[in-house]
Design a protein around this motif. Structure first.
Motif, mmCIF file in Angstrom:
data_model
loop_
_atom_site.group_PDB
_atom_site.id
_atom_site.type_symbol
_atom_site.label_atom_id
_atom_site.label_comp_id
_atom_site.label_asym_id
_atom_site.label_seq_id
_atom_site.Cartn_x
_atom_site.Cartn_y
_atom_site.Cartn_z
ATOM 1 N N PRO A 263 8.627 -61.471 34.865
ATOM 2 C CA PRO A 263 8.838 -61.985 33.334
ATOM 3 C C PRO A 263 9.661 -63.094 33.146
ATOM 4 O O PRO A 263 10.654 -63.251 33.588
ATOM 5 C CB PRO A 263 8.935 -60.736 32.634
ATOM 6 N N PRO A 265 12.233 -65.436 31.277
ATOM 7 C CA PRO A 265 13.447 -65.295 30.290
ATOM 8 C C PRO A 265 12.764 -65.647 28.893
ATOM 9 O O PRO A 265 12.070 -66.600 28.700
ATOM 10 C CB PRO A 265 14.515 -66.083 30.610
ATOM 11 N N SER A 266 12.939 -65.141 27.957
ATOM 12 C CA SER A 266 13.045 -65.285 26.571
ATOM 13 C C SER A 266 13.520 -66.684 26.065
ATOM 14 O O SER A 266 12.901 -67.296 25.119
ATOM 15 C CB SER A 266 13.228 -64.191 25.463
ATOM 16 N N SER A 268 15.375 -70.366 26.808
ATOM 17 C CA SER A 268 14.970 -71.548 27.918
ATOM 18 C C SER A 268 16.285 -72.227 28.175
ATOM 19 O O SER A 268 16.068 -73.099 28.993
ATOM 20 C CB SER A 268 13.944 -72.348 27.692
ATOM 21 N N TYR A 299 15.153 -67.057 41.989
ATOM 22 C CA TYR A 299 16.036 -67.450 40.866
ATOM 23 C C TYR A 299 17.404 -67.878 41.573
ATOM 24 O O TYR A 299 18.391 -67.939 40.837
ATOM 25 C CB TYR A 299 16.187 -66.224 39.896
ATOM 26 N N LEU A 321 15.737 -57.749 37.520
ATOM 27 C CA LEU A 321 14.901 -58.381 36.214
ATOM 28 C C LEU A 321 16.034 -58.349 35.093
ATOM 29 O O LEU A 321 16.034 -59.014 34.189
ATOM 30 C CB LEU A 321 13.751 -57.492 35.897
ATOM 31 N N SER A 322 16.712 -57.099 35.005
ATOM 32 C CA SER A 322 17.559 -56.827 33.832
ATOM 33 C C SER A 322 18.816 -57.999 33.923
ATOM 34 O O SER A 322 19.225 -58.537 33.022
ATOM 35 C CB SER A 322 18.610 -55.445 33.992
ATOM 36 N N ILE A 324 18.497 -60.891 35.476
ATOM 37 C CA ILE A 324 17.769 -62.306 34.867
ATOM 38 C C ILE A 324 17.625 -62.420 33.453
ATOM 39 O O ILE A 324 17.971 -63.374 32.873
ATOM 40 C CB ILE A 324 16.438 -62.386 35.558
ATOM 41 N N GLN A 325 17.292 -61.508 32.862
ATOM 42 C CA GLN A 325 17.218 -61.426 31.406
ATOM 43 C C GLN A 325 18.416 -61.464 30.368
ATOM 44 O O GLN A 325 18.405 -62.047 29.638
ATOM 45 C CB GLN A 325 16.099 -60.204 30.788
ATOM 46 N N THR A 326 19.454 -60.630 31.016
ATOM 47 C CA THR A 326 20.744 -60.769 30.443
ATOM 48 C C THR A 326 21.378 -62.035 30.497
ATOM 49 O O THR A 326 21.974 -62.559 29.319
ATOM 50 C CB THR A 326 21.446 -59.453 30.836
ATOM 51 N N ASN A 328 20.070 -64.908 31.300
ATOM 52 C CA ASN A 328 19.229 -66.025 30.892
ATOM 53 C C ASN A 328 19.006 -66.787 32.106
ATOM 54 O O ASN A 328 19.068 -68.149 32.329
ATOM 55 C CB ASN A 328 19.394 -66.876 29.764
ATOM 56 N N GLN A 330 17.109 -69.045 35.190
ATOM 57 C CA GLN A 330 16.145 -69.828 35.316
ATOM 58 C C GLN A 330 15.604 -69.910 36.670
ATOM 59 O O GLN A 330 16.487 -69.745 37.652
ATOM 60 C CB GLN A 330 16.191 -71.222 35.031
#
Length: 590
Positions: A263, A265-266, A268, A299, A321-322, A324-326, A328, A330
């Motif tokens: 997924p 990241p929300s 950018s 990543y 994944l956690s 990467i999302q936390t 951000n 890229q």
């Protein structure tokens, strides 16, 4: 502590209890924890100490096994001699039988668990009169970690499916299989499944094998599409019971198709914590699978940046994944990873700019070829190969073959060689050995592996108990195995094992070559083509060169020389090899 007039000893987990015995009331007493392990009981009041069932050694070379299927369920009664599980060893799938009577109380190792060491606890049983539901798991039990059970972390952490729904995972169809490719689904969504039905063709590291289902139901959802490469244990489909609404199922939230991308990241904006390419922090030594490795590379991360939450220092995909999302993070661009542009890249860009087709083609490597490459590399780097070559005269063999053909018995030169090798191994048992764990294991039975080339790679089906077979039987067996190998229909027990291998390239016109040993075997015979020459008296003869590659740790030069001398004698005087089916004209050979 012993209570007078009580028929049994008890152990109390809570510590205080009250029992009525006859007309007396026994007061509550406290049993210290250190004494609780000294007692046992057969009462439904307290936990039952079960009898351990350990992973058995089902073959001389077995070190670990895979639980293919439990044939008994928890709570079912076991009679002496009952089969309780199918276990895949390093040779084949073998049924494990239980010698005592009792009840299967607890299954410790679930179906599909790989590399379970011999002697490791796999289940618990209790006596027939004990309460199996209250069996206690021993405190010293060693349950395999996620690293020892070949199950993908991205698929096994899903919630338990609702009643009537079964989540179907990629099975381990061979001892060395870590992933498989779904070649074709043989059932469609909504199709009913009967016990024994084949639902998919799966390409393993050995061959294309059919995946069968033992239960009835309805194929509700196909998770992994055809062509997907899936790790063993990862969810590939969902099955529901007949009569249920197969369109109304619960999809696991943590399971996704194999080829789906991670997924995005929300947000950018650039990540301040991402390590630049080529400057990644040192690895932490954590254990992780291929999916995690792919994410780290995409990543530009290192395992040292992320703390794993899995057991035994294991880094899970959810951890990456956690992170990467936390933070951000890229994806790293491909141009930033490569330190310089290669000649192939420059040539492809020039071709693309000129509107011309690329000058090269990427050919995907099949699972079989990848495994062959890995094992041959390991063999050459770990086994000290030695080679011995000898020439054999084939004139009498060719003459006998012609006479057999007149009798409508069609056998090839390779069939004679296979038969002669089997008898030579019987005469020279030091060659019919395996080398494992620093030990030489002599095998009493001769099982010869025959190298067969297939479109997806080389495979070695086995002619079992070769010595007892006649020439026509050997010929028929080799033809059948070669056909199955080329069609990808070999069963695991037909190519796993073997004590010696023959690789014959004579039919391709190869005069002489050396083959690589197939471990744990200690030798392999490379057979070249027959060629016409002139002997010392200028008489035409047919000569063939054979080369024995052998493991110098297990076989010495004199042992190899003795084997080749016996083999040459048998091939140059092959009368006895055909005696079973050609008695009527063998007397005419001399």
């Amino acid at each position: 502590m012993v209570i007078p007039k009580m028929a049994q000893m008890v152990r109390c987990r809570i510590g205080y209890f009250t029992l009525k015995c006859s007309n007396r009331v026994v007061p509550r007493v406290f049993l210290p924890l250190k004494y609780q392990r000294l007692c046992f009981h057969t009462s439904w009041l307290l936990n039952v100490r079960g009898k351990e069932v350990l992973m058995p050694s089902l073959s001389p070379t077995m070190e670990a096994g895979t639980i293919v299927k439990w044939l008994k369920k928890e709570g079912e009664k076991i009679e002496p001699g009952d089969a309780i599980a199918d276990i895949q060893t390093d040779k084949a799938v073998i049924t494990m039988e239980y010698d005592d009577e009792g009840i299967l109380a607890k299954i410790i190792i679930q179906e599909g668990a790989k590399d379970i060491k011999v002697g490791q606890l796999i289940a618990l049983t209790v006596e027939p009169d004990e309460d199996w539901k209250s069996v206690e798991l021993p405190s010293s039990t060693s349950i395999p970690s996620a690293a020892s059970v070949s199950v993908s972390s991205e698929s096994t952490e899903s919630a338990t499916p609702p009643p009537g729904q079964q989540n179907l995972a990629m099975p381990a169809l061979s001892p060395t299989m870590t992933s498989g490719t779904i070649v074709k689904w043989l059932k469609k969504e909504g199709d009913e499944i009967e016990p024994g039905d084949a639902i998919a063709d799966i390409q393993t590291d050995k061959a294309v094998m059919t995946f069968e289902i033992d239960d009835e139901g309805v194929l509700a959802k196909i998770i992994s599409s055809e062509g997907s490469q899936v790790e063993v244990g990862q969810l590939i489909a969902i099955i529901v019971e007949k009569g249920m609404d197969w369109k109304n199922i619960v999809l696991p939230t943590t399971t996704a198709p194999v080829k789906s991308s991670a997924p995005a990241p929300s947000v950018s904006k650039p990540a301040a914590t991402a390590a630049p390419a080529g400057l990644k922090p040192p690895s932490s030594g954590q254990v992780y699978g291929l999916a995690v490795k792919r994410l780290l590379e995409e990543y530009g991360l290192s395992s040292g940046q992320i703390k794993g939450t899995g057991r035994v220092n294991r880094l899970l995909k959810s951890d990456v994944l956690s992170y990467i999302q936390t933070n951000n993070v890229q994806k790293v661009k491909l141009e930033a990873v490569s330190p310089k542009t290669t000649k192939a890249d420059a040539a492809s860009r020039i071709s693309a700019a000129a509107g011309k087709p690329s000058s090269y083609e990427d050919i995907p490597v099949s699972n079989i070829r990848a495994v062959i490459a890995k094992r041959l590399g390991e063999s050459k780097s770990t086994i000290p190969h030695s080679y011995s070559t000898i020439d054999v005269k084939l004139d009498k063999l060719i003459d006998i073959r012609k006479k057999l053909k007149v009798e409508n018995i069609k056998v090839s030169v390779n069939d004679f060689i296979t038969k002669a090798v089997a008898h030579a191994l019987l005469e020279c048992p030091d060659i019919n050995t395996l080398y494992q764990n620093g030990q030489i294991i002599r095998i009493p039975r001769v099982d010869i592996s025959i190298a067969v080339a297939t479109p997806t790679g080389l495979i070695t089906p086995i002619v079992f108990d070769t010595v007892s077979k006649s020439l026509p039987e050997i010929s028929e067996t080799i033809k059948e195995l070669a056909y199955k190998a080329k069609e990808g229909k070999l069963k695991p027990q037909e190519f796993q094992g073997g004590t010696f291998t023959i690789s014959n390239l004579g039919m391709f016109g190869i005069k002489e070559f050396s083959a690589i040993i197939n471990p744990p075997q200690t030798a392999i015979l490379a057979v070249g083509s027959g060629r016409e020459e002139l002997d010392s008296s200028i008489s035409p003869i047919t000569r063939m060169t054979v080369t024995l590659s052998y493991d110098r740790r297990a076989i010495s030069e004199d042992m190899a020389a003795d084997f080749l001398a016996v083999l040459r004698a048998m091939l140059e005087e092959p009368t006895f090899l055909a005696v079973k089916r050609a008695r009527n004209f063998m007397n005419q050979v001399e």
